[in-house]
Every structure is written in structure tokens, then in C-alpha cells.
Scaffold this motif. Sequence first.
Motif, PDB file in Angstrom:
ATOM      1  N   LEU A  93       0.698  -1.157   0.018  1.00  0.00           N
ATOM      2  CA  LEU A  93      -0.019   0.179   0.137  1.00  0.00           C
ATOM      3  C   LEU A  93       0.737   1.343  -0.014  1.00  0.00           C
ATOM      4  O   LEU A  93       0.904   1.980  -1.041  1.00  0.00           O
ATOM      5  CB  LEU A  93      -0.945  -0.069   1.194  1.00  0.00           C
ATOM      6  CG  LEU A  93      -1.894   1.200   1.376  1.00  0.00           C
ATOM      7  CD1 LEU A  93      -2.949   1.218   0.346  1.00  0.00           C
ATOM      8  CD2 LEU A  93      -2.644   1.190   2.450  1.00  0.00           C
ATOM      9  N   TYR A  94       1.417   1.466   1.099  1.00  0.00           N
ATOM     10  CA  TYR A  94       2.419   2.955   1.112  1.00  0.00           C
ATOM     11  C   TYR A  94       3.524   2.966   0.432  1.00  0.00           C
ATOM     12  O   TYR A  94       3.760   4.181  -0.007  1.00  0.00           O
ATOM     13  CB  TYR A  94       2.823   2.816   2.746  1.00  0.00           C
ATOM     14  CG  TYR A  94       1.540   3.347   3.501  1.00  0.00           C
ATOM     15  CD1 TYR A  94       1.283   4.669   3.687  1.00  0.00           C
ATOM     16  CD2 TYR A  94       0.738   2.263   4.253  1.00  0.00           C
ATOM     17  CE1 TYR A  94      -0.003   4.816   4.458  1.00  0.00           C
ATOM     18  CE2 TYR A  94      -0.126   2.788   5.080  1.00  0.00           C
ATOM     19  CZ  TYR A  94      -0.592   4.128   5.217  1.00  0.00           C
ATOM     20  OH  TYR A  94      -1.470   4.374   5.892  1.00  0.00           O
ATOM     21  N   THR A  95       4.158   2.219  -0.152  1.00  0.00           N
ATOM     22  CA  THR A  95       5.133   2.100  -1.297  1.00  0.00           C
ATOM     23  C   THR A  95       4.381   2.602  -2.565  1.00  0.00           C
ATOM     24  O   THR A  95       5.014   3.300  -3.350  1.00  0.00           O
ATOM     25  CB  THR A  95       5.951   0.583  -1.322  1.00  0.00           C
ATOM     26  OG1 THR A  95       6.463   0.349  -0.020  1.00  0.00           O
ATOM     27  CG2 THR A  95       7.132   0.699  -2.365  1.00  0.00           C
ATOM     28  N   PHE A  96       3.496   1.791  -2.713  1.00  0.00           N
ATOM     29  CA  PHE A  96       2.554   2.263  -3.976  1.00  0.00           C
ATOM     30  C   PHE A  96       2.366   3.810  -4.229  1.00  0.00           C
ATOM     31  O   PHE A  96       2.557   4.464  -4.934  1.00  0.00           O
ATOM     32  CB  PHE A  96       1.421   1.395  -4.228  1.00  0.00           C
ATOM     33  CG  PHE A  96       0.453   1.786  -5.297  1.00  0.00           C
ATOM     34  CD1 PHE A  96       0.954   1.448  -6.605  1.00  0.00           C
ATOM     35  CD2 PHE A  96      -0.544   2.615  -5.488  1.00  0.00           C
ATOM     36  CE1 PHE A  96       0.142   1.787  -7.787  1.00  0.00           C
ATOM     37  CE2 PHE A  96      -1.624   2.992  -6.255  1.00  0.00           C
ATOM     38  CZ  PHE A  96      -1.054   2.496  -7.720  1.00  0.00           C
ATOM     39  N   TRP A  97       1.757   4.346  -2.908  1.00  0.00           N
ATOM     40  CA  TRP A  97       1.228   5.715  -2.731  1.00  0.00           C
ATOM     41  C   TRP A  97       2.570   6.507  -2.892  1.00  0.00           C
ATOM     42  O   TRP A  97       2.593   7.405  -3.499  1.00  0.00           O
ATOM     43  CB  TRP A  97       0.568   5.661  -1.492  1.00  0.00           C
ATOM     44  CG  TRP A  97      -0.752   5.324  -1.496  1.00  0.00           C
ATOM     45  CD1 TRP A  97      -1.751   4.979  -2.502  1.00  0.00           C
ATOM     46  CD2 TRP A  97      -1.639   5.413  -0.328  1.00  0.00           C
ATOM     47  NE1 TRP A  97      -2.938   4.677  -1.989  1.00  0.00           N
ATOM     48  CE2 TRP A  97      -2.928   4.696  -0.732  1.00  0.00           C
ATOM     49  CE3 TRP A  97      -1.549   5.737   1.171  1.00  0.00           C
ATOM     50  CZ2 TRP A  97      -3.969   4.735   0.140  1.00  0.00           C
ATOM     51  CZ3 TRP A  97      -2.447   5.404   2.024  1.00  0.00           C
ATOM     52  CH2 TRP A  97      -3.732   4.876   1.476  1.00  0.00           C
ATOM     53  N   ALA A  98       3.829   6.188  -2.507  1.00  0.00           N
ATOM     54  CA  ALA A  98       4.725   6.983  -2.293  1.00  0.00           C
ATOM     55  C   ALA A  98       5.404   7.293  -3.739  1.00  0.00           C
ATOM     56  O   ALA A  98       6.062   8.212  -3.801  1.00  0.00           O
ATOM     57  CB  ALA A  98       5.866   6.302  -1.177  1.00  0.00           C
ATOM     58  N   PHE A  99       5.494   6.195  -4.330  1.00  0.00           N
ATOM     59  CA  PHE A  99       6.165   6.049  -5.844  1.00  0.00           C
ATOM     60  C   PHE A  99       5.437   6.282  -6.853  1.00  0.00           C
ATOM     61  O   PHE A  99       5.945   6.240  -8.027  1.00  0.00           O
ATOM     62  CB  PHE A  99       7.161   4.805  -5.572  1.00  0.00           C
ATOM     63  CG  PHE A  99       8.279   4.776  -4.885  1.00  0.00           C
ATOM     64  CD1 PHE A  99       9.437   5.293  -5.366  1.00  0.00           C
ATOM     65  CD2 PHE A  99       8.044   4.317  -3.523  1.00  0.00           C
ATOM     66  CE1 PHE A  99      10.603   5.402  -4.512  1.00  0.00           C
ATOM     67  CE2 PHE A  99       9.044   4.296  -2.776  1.00  0.00           C
ATOM     68  CZ  PHE A  99      10.532   5.064  -3.344  1.00  0.00           C
TER      69      PHE A  99
END
Length: 398
Positions: free
Chosen positions: A228-234
Motif C-alpha cells: 500500500l504505502y510504497t505504491f502511494w509514495a512512488f
Amino acid sequence: MDRVLSDYRTPLHVLPLLALSTLFASSVWFAANAVMPSLAKALGDGQTPADITTAVQLGFIVGTFTFAALAIADRFAPSRVFMISSALAALSNYSVVWVSDQYSGVLIARFLVGFFLAGIYPVGMKIAVSWYPKGLGMALGFLVGALVLGTAFPHLVRALGQDWPWQTVIQTTSASAVIGGLIIWTLLGDGPNRPVAGELHPRALIDAFRQRNFRASACGYFGHMWELYTFWAFVPLWLVAYQEWHQIDPLPVSLWSFLIIAAGSIGCAGGGLLTPRIGPPPVAGIQLSVSGICCLLSPLIFLLPVEAFLLALVIWGVAVAGDSPQFSALNAVNAPPQLAGSALTMVNCIGFSISIVSLQAMEALVGVLPDQWLFLILVPGPLMGMLYFKPLLQDQTS
């Protein structure tokens, strides 16, 4: 007491106010990410979205343990805790403007944002439970949907004001967080069925993991958090890489980052509406599978024409966050009652720790792997999540 609960009807204004306050209060979560290019210039070369996001995640982990160990939301009114945490998160977020030339100062400020978010997101869920003793899956669907919109909100502010100073985004999100806290405190308050958690037990997670269903839902959640958060951050980085690789006219990166991340609110709310009909496990399983397929196909998605590329990312955005409220609800339902508070706290902390590992792993691969292959690192999350989540799906269909 059971008669009171069976006769209780939640007022219609509760869910909109709860969602609105969560949206505003959580807008500080990705505020720095929305202005990352400008912030990186102020800090100097070498600063990365992974480090900035990791600081927030680490702060959230420490804050969650602290709030749980001190039983803050049990000793004090959750609505008051939410309001004060929102104000302190807003102040911490705003302090980035003051220390924007100091890398360590920015990391500390973002850590404090994460710390006080522990008094917003988990406490907001506690307030939701106090208003919705029944139908929690639907309520959490809208609550987490609002959280997703709040996460995306800074990108919208940046898109609307491309010519504004980057500090305006920080100031706007800080003001929004204060407004969110005031909505809870002045217009909503605590529900009539306020739950009281027990003490924090360090061995609770080990004992809870002996329960087959809790182990299945928790591992599904861990797989979801890897992605989730890696997708959002990148996502912003991938949008920039796409336009450079295809040599097309520049995309409105901030606007599309907002739309892709915000699409997750559709998955959350839509999933919440579906749960009374088909149950939480199928809703979570379908969305985790879709996001896993998107991870696996990401090199091909990168090669698509721009319209199809953006559509695929929006679909991915819907699925990558849409399973979150259902995993939260399943963890709450399947946790042993006597250990629920401790087990859920530790599951959340492990989930956010996993997101830190994923963020740093992705950052290590930037510049090493071709851009179109980067998101393949996210595949193990949904894959392992679905393998461990399978028993709950089998129970649902049997």
C-alpha cells in the motif's frame, strides 16, 4: 444491555461527520510527499520520498504503542484525544516550513506527525465502534475511504496551485487537520457504546496467532501493507518516469497522483457496501487479488498508451486500498476477545513496520532496475497475503 443495543439506531449525521473529520485530520500524512521536488531542492540532493515517508511510518508505530500502553483513549474521551492529536499533528506538520533547510529537522517533524496520527486513525476507529456496535464493516469502509482521500488531499492542493509556494500545501493541510479535530470534538463526540480495551499484553500476538482465523486475516493484512504505502509514495515517480520514457507532453503529476490515490476511497466505501451481501473475506480477497495482478503486470502497464496507462493505475488505486477496512474488521472480529486490544495494536505496528521495509527496498532499487520493473517488488505482498488468507475465503464459500 442487549436490548438497548438491538434498539439503538445510529443518527444519520454520524457517518458523514466521522468521514469528514478523518479526511481533514489525515491530510497531514502525505503532505511532504506532495511537495517532494520542492522540499528536496530546499534540503539539497540525495533526499528521498522513502526516507520522508519512513519517518512518518516509524512515528506512527511508536505512537500506536505509546497510546496503547498508556491506554490514552480509555483514560480520556476519545473525541478529545482525537482533537488534541489533530492539533499537535498540524503543528508538527507546519514545523516542516521552519526546518526545511535541515534534513534531520524535517525527519523529526515528520516522525512527530506520524506519532500524533496514532491519536487520529486508531482513535477514529474506536469512535466509529462506539457509534456503530453493529455494521462495523460498512462504517470502517467509509472511515478508511475518508483516510485515503485525506492521504491524497495534499496532491490535490498542489495540483490546484502549481504556482503557489510549496509551503502553502503544508499550511493548508495543517489547517485542515485542526478543522478535522474540531469537527469530532464540537459536532460529534463519543458514541453511546464506547468500548474499553484491556491492558497491553506483550505475548498477545503470539497467543492470538494460534487462532487460525486471526492468523489468516492478520497475514492478509501484512501482505496488503507491503504494497500500500510504497505504491502511494512512488506513484508520482512512476508518472514522471512514464512521461520521460515515452517522451510525451508532461502529465499533471500532482493531479493524477491525487486521482490514483483517492480512487482507493471508492474501493473502501464500495467494499463496505458489499460486505452485508457477500461478507468481508470475499471483498478483501478480490481486491487484494486485483492489486496483486496489477503488481505482476506492472511492466506491461508501463508500456500502455497514456490513456490506458492512467486507467490501469486508477484501477490499481481502487484495489490497493479497498481491502484495508475489511482486513481491519476481520482482525477485530477474529482476535480473541480477552486479547483483542493488544493483538490489534501489535498487528498494526507490524503492518506499518513491513511498509517501512518495502519503502526502503523500493528506494534501493530506484536507479538500479529500469523504472518499468520497479513495482514488481510489490508482488510478494499480495501473493503471500492471499496464500495465508485462503482459509477464510474457503470458510466463506463452504
